[in-house]
Design a protein around this motif. Structure first.
Motif, PDB file in Angstrom:
ATOM      1  N   THR A   1     -14.580  -1.472   5.671  1.00  0.00           N
ATOM      2  CA  THR A   1     -13.743  -1.849   6.821  1.00  0.00           C
ATOM      3  C   THR A   1     -12.552  -2.711   6.429  1.00  0.00           C
ATOM      4  O   THR A   1     -11.858  -3.244   7.294  1.00  0.00           O
ATOM      5  N   PHE A   2     -12.319  -2.853   5.126  1.00  0.00           N
ATOM      6  CA  PHE A   2     -11.227  -3.692   4.624  1.00  0.00           C
ATOM      7  C   PHE A   2     -10.079  -2.779   4.215  1.00  0.00           C
ATOM      8  O   PHE A   2     -10.217  -1.980   3.284  1.00  0.00           O
ATOM      9  N   HIS A   3      -8.932  -2.908   4.894  1.00  0.00           N
ATOM     10  CA  HIS A   3      -7.791  -2.024   4.655  1.00  0.00           C
ATOM     11  C   HIS A   3      -6.529  -2.871   4.492  1.00  0.00           C
ATOM     12  O   HIS A   3      -6.286  -3.810   5.256  1.00  0.00           O
TER      13      HIS A   3
ATOM     14  N   SER B   1      -4.374  -9.624   6.046  1.00  0.00           N
ATOM     15  CA  SER B   1      -5.461  -8.638   6.037  1.00  0.00           C
ATOM     16  C   SER B   1      -6.793  -9.302   5.706  1.00  0.00           C
ATOM     17  O   SER B   1      -7.832  -8.952   6.278  1.00  0.00           O
ATOM     18  N   ILE B   2      -6.773 -10.266   4.796  1.00  0.00           N
ATOM     19  CA  ILE B   2      -8.008 -10.988   4.462  1.00  0.00           C
ATOM     20  C   ILE B   2      -8.480 -11.810   5.657  1.00  0.00           C
ATOM     21  O   ILE B   2      -9.684 -11.861   5.960  1.00  0.00           O
TER      22      ILE B   2
ATOM     23  N   MET C   1     -10.124  -9.546   8.139  1.00  0.00           N
ATOM     24  CA  MET C   1     -11.448  -9.146   7.668  1.00  0.00           C
ATOM     25  C   MET C   1     -12.466 -10.273   7.868  1.00  0.00           C
ATOM     26  O   MET C   1     -13.608 -10.039   8.289  1.00  0.00           O
TER      27      MET C   1
ATOM     28  N   ASN D   1     -15.733  -7.659  -1.038  1.00  0.00           N
ATOM     29  CA  ASN D   1     -14.389  -7.153  -0.744  1.00  0.00           C
ATOM     30  C   ASN D   1     -13.345  -7.758  -1.680  1.00  0.00           C
ATOM     31  O   ASN D   1     -12.444  -7.053  -2.168  1.00  0.00           O
TER      32      ASN D   1
END
Length: 730
Positions: A229-231, A241-242, A245, A265
């Motif tokens: 689920t990390f994009h 983004s981090i 997440m 991740n």
């Protein structure tokens, strides 16, 4: 006619003579018949054999065909069984995954319900407190009437005990002061605190938090990154983004699962960037720093398997950037110093390696807090082999040592030795780490111990025999603040604050601030002695863990420590550091620790010390032990005769050098002038008194006496023995 008949008779007789006997003729006839009949018999036998062979061949072919058919059927059955087993295993995994998801969902529901119940209970308490406060407010105006009403109440209370009791209770309510609380306040949970710690993390010396630095970094050549689920897309901020997440994990996961997911991740993202040929490594050191913050927030919440995977991953990451630790030991004479003055790329790789070693050290420190059951699962052959490759890079002999990672490596080895000491073994042979694994470690630690410690010009020293630092590595680690941290303010200067970027800003080597070269750095000296004390702690624990094992080289350890204690005492003498040094007590304790290990080796492992090793070190050790025995703290003896004996014991070699100078004067001037002789005597006296300014502990002096008394005949002559006993006070 008669002649003719006689000749015929002669011919007949000759013919009869030439004929064989009747028996021989019959035998030859039978032989000829047998020879004539033999081919026919042989032909029939051969025909029988051929027919039997054909029959056997037919039976063999039929059996072989049946065997091949059976093998084919068996192979088909095996394939069918394997297919059924695969389907069964797949169904089992699906069911196990469903069970795990159901359990996780059930646990989440329980956590949500428990949190809701807790909130409702808190709300109930708040409402009760608020109700009491409202009640007290209602009582206040009613309890301040006129004087007549007070008199009436007093008269009625005197008549009625119940009214009196009610009045006392109302007075107690008047005295209490309740602080109203906000009923809408939301109590933060541990995942919220974890999120706050990640967002607020800042590297020492940096002007910006780590997340804000990542917010202005993007991919330069990687098109996109996807993992579960990390994009992260190419033009998106990596830091944002981090954060997204982490927020998703915060909403639906407990703290331990959130830590496990975040570590996984970040590791995959670091691997993606590190193994990309063109992508800049600007993001990697800050991701590693976040990893360190993740595991230090709540060490007990880090899963054991995640901790082991993190350790192995960091070892592989260090090996990926091992060129940082492979700097040339000596400067090449063909080096013309025409290299570019930009420093940012080397600085980034240095940060990656330094922070990776910090993560390794913190991981092992977290392991130390776990129960003994976890140790055997963590310290397996894979972990030991990975760390072996890492410590060979940090405790290098062929390349220039990097002091930052040496601290981390020695600390890790010290923690591992402490773990082995506290580990409950099932039997005497049950060792988590075999003794042979420590053999190379001890050899490399000898190399670090042999380096001298200086407190001036500690940066960029060309002497490989001195424990010094490099100005390009002068930055605080995530575990300790060693050095001056001159590069700390350059961390935030790697990025622009107002725009997204995929490559670092240009940093010149001239941007590094300089220090005074003649400044005495007592702090560096203190850290260096702390490093050597950790190494001695490793040696002491190894002797305790493997008491009867010679794989650790007890004789070699005795030789090296005897040389070290003599060298450290000579360094204190030559540099003239007296009571004014703030590190004098540390030096004394360091020498006492060396003596304690030597005494332990002398008592427990004397059989493993060969005569050659004893002969090699006995003079140095005897001199060092004498210096310990005759040490003084407050003042010194004014008796010149006693001082002469002390000079003979403590500074024997220096006394010999002075005698050589006297002989030179005698050869040149026939006799030594009195003022020259007095000057030499004063030099010897002052030098000896400088040695005896230090006072060692009584226990360590007793150790030195016991070692000298046990082999005194081989150490000293009769005159030296008498002087020694006089110095001992015996």
């Amino acid at each position: 006619m008669d002649d003719f008949s006689s000749s015929d008779d002669d011919d007949l007789l000759q013919e009869l003579i030439k004929r064989p006997s009747r028996y021989t003729q019959v035998s030859s006839t039978q032989t000829q018949v047998a020879q004539t009949q033999e081919p026919l018999w042989q032909t029939n036998a051969q025909k029988g054999k051929i027919d039997g062979h054909n029959t056997n061949q037919i039976k063999y072919d039929a059996a072989e065909a049946q065997l091949l058919k059976a093998q084919g059927e068996a192979s088909m059955l095996r394939d069918k069984i394997a297919l059924l087993n695969a389907e069964k295993e797949k169904d089992r995994l699906v069911q196990a995954n469903n069970v795990h998801e159901l359990k996780a969902s059930f646990q989440q529901d329980i956590n949500k319900l428990s949190l809701l119940i807790q909130k409702l209970e808190d709300r109930k308490k708040f409402l009760a407190i608020e109700n009491k406060s409202l009640l007290s407010k209602k009582i206040l105006p009613a309890s301040s009437p006129s004087t007549s009403s007070l008199k009436k109440d007093s008269s009625s209370s005197s008549r009625s005990p119940l009214a009196k009791k009610r009045k006392i209770e109302s007075d107690d309510l008047l005295k209490k002061q309740f602080v109203p609380l906000n009923p809408n306040k939301i109590v933060s949970d541990e995942t919220s605190d974890f999120f706050d710690s990640i967002v607020s993390h800042r590297i020492a010396g940096s002007e910006l938090p780590t997340i804000e630095i990542l917010n202005v970094i993007k991919f330069q050549y990687i098109d996109s990154f996807h993992f579960k689920t990390f994009h992260i897309l190419k033009d998106e901020s990596i830091g944002k983004s981090i954060i997204n997440m982490i927020l998703r994990c915060k909403k639906s996961m407990s703290l331990d699962r959130c830590i496990d997911t975040l570590l996984e991740n970040l590791a995959v993202l670091i691997k993606e960037i590190s193994f990309h040929a063109k992508e800049s490594k600007l993001t990697v050191p800050f991701l590693v720093a976040l990893m360190h913050q993740v595991i230090t927030f709540r060490p007990s919440a880090v899963p054991n398997l995640a901790l082991k995977d993190l350790f192995l991953f960091i070892c592989d990451l260090i090996k990926r950037y091992q060129r940082v630790l492979k700097q040339s030991l000596h400067k090449s004479p063909f080096d013309l110093d025409f290299e570019p003055q930009i420093f940012q790329y080397k600085f980034i790789e240095n940060l990656i390696v330094f922070y990776s070693f910090d993560v390794l050290e913190t991981s092992v420190r977290i392991l130390q807090s776990h129960p003994n059951v976890v140790f055997s699962d963590f310290l397996d052959s894979e972990v030991l082999s990975s760390f072996e490759a890492v410590y060979k890079l940090s405790l290098t002999i062929s390349f220039k040592p990097v002091l930052n990672v040496i601290f981390n490596t020695v600390e890790i080895l010290s923690i591992l030795a402490n773990i082995l000491v506290t580990y409950d073994k099932q039997n005497d042979e049950d060792f988590l780490i075999p003794s042979s694994w420590w053999k190379d470690v001890i050899t490399r630690l000898y190399h670090v111990l042999s380096k001298s410690i200086i407190n001036a010009n500690v940066y960029d020293s060309d002497d490989v025999n001195i424990l010094s630092n490099n100005k390009f590595n002068d930055i605080y680690s995530l575990c300790r603040n060693t050095g001056e941290n001159r590069l700390g303010n350059l961390v935030s200067k790697l990025v622009h604050k107002d725009k997204l970027q995929g490559i670092p800003r240009v940093i010149s080597k001239d941007d590094i601030p300089s220090l005074e070269s003649d400044k005495v750095n007592f702090q560096f000296e203190r850290w260096a002695f702390h490093l050597k004390s950790l190494i001695l702690n490793v040696f002491e624990n190894i002797i305790m863990i493997y008491p009867n094992d010679n794989n650790t080289g007890r004789g070699e350890m005795f030789v090296n420590l005897s040389t070290l204690i003599s060298k450290e005492q000579e360094a204190m003498i030559n540099r003239g550091i007296g009571q004014d040094s703030p590190n004098l007590a540390i030096k004394v304790r360091f020498i006492e620790n060396i003596l304690a290990i030597i005494y332990q080796l002398w008592i427990q492992s004397s059989a493993q010390i060969s005569q050659e090793q004893m002969k090699e070190t006995k003079h140095k050790l005897a001199m060092a032990l004498w210096r310990i025995i005759v040490s003084q703290q407050d003042g010194h003896s004014k008796n010149m005769l006693e001082l002469k004996d002390h000079c003979h014991l403590v500074e024997k070699f220096h006394n010999l050098s002075l005698l050589e100078q006297v002989s030179y004067y005698d050869d040149a001037l026939e006799t030594t002038p009195e003022y020259v002789a007095q000057e030499l005597r004063d030099e010897l006296k002052n030098r000896s008194l400088g040695v005896m300014q230090v006072k060692y502990g009584d226990v360590y002096q007793e150790m030195a006496k016991n070692i000298l008394e046990s082999e005194l005949g081989s150490f000293a002559s009769m005159e030296e023995s008498d002087s020694l006993y006089m110095a001992m006070g015996l």
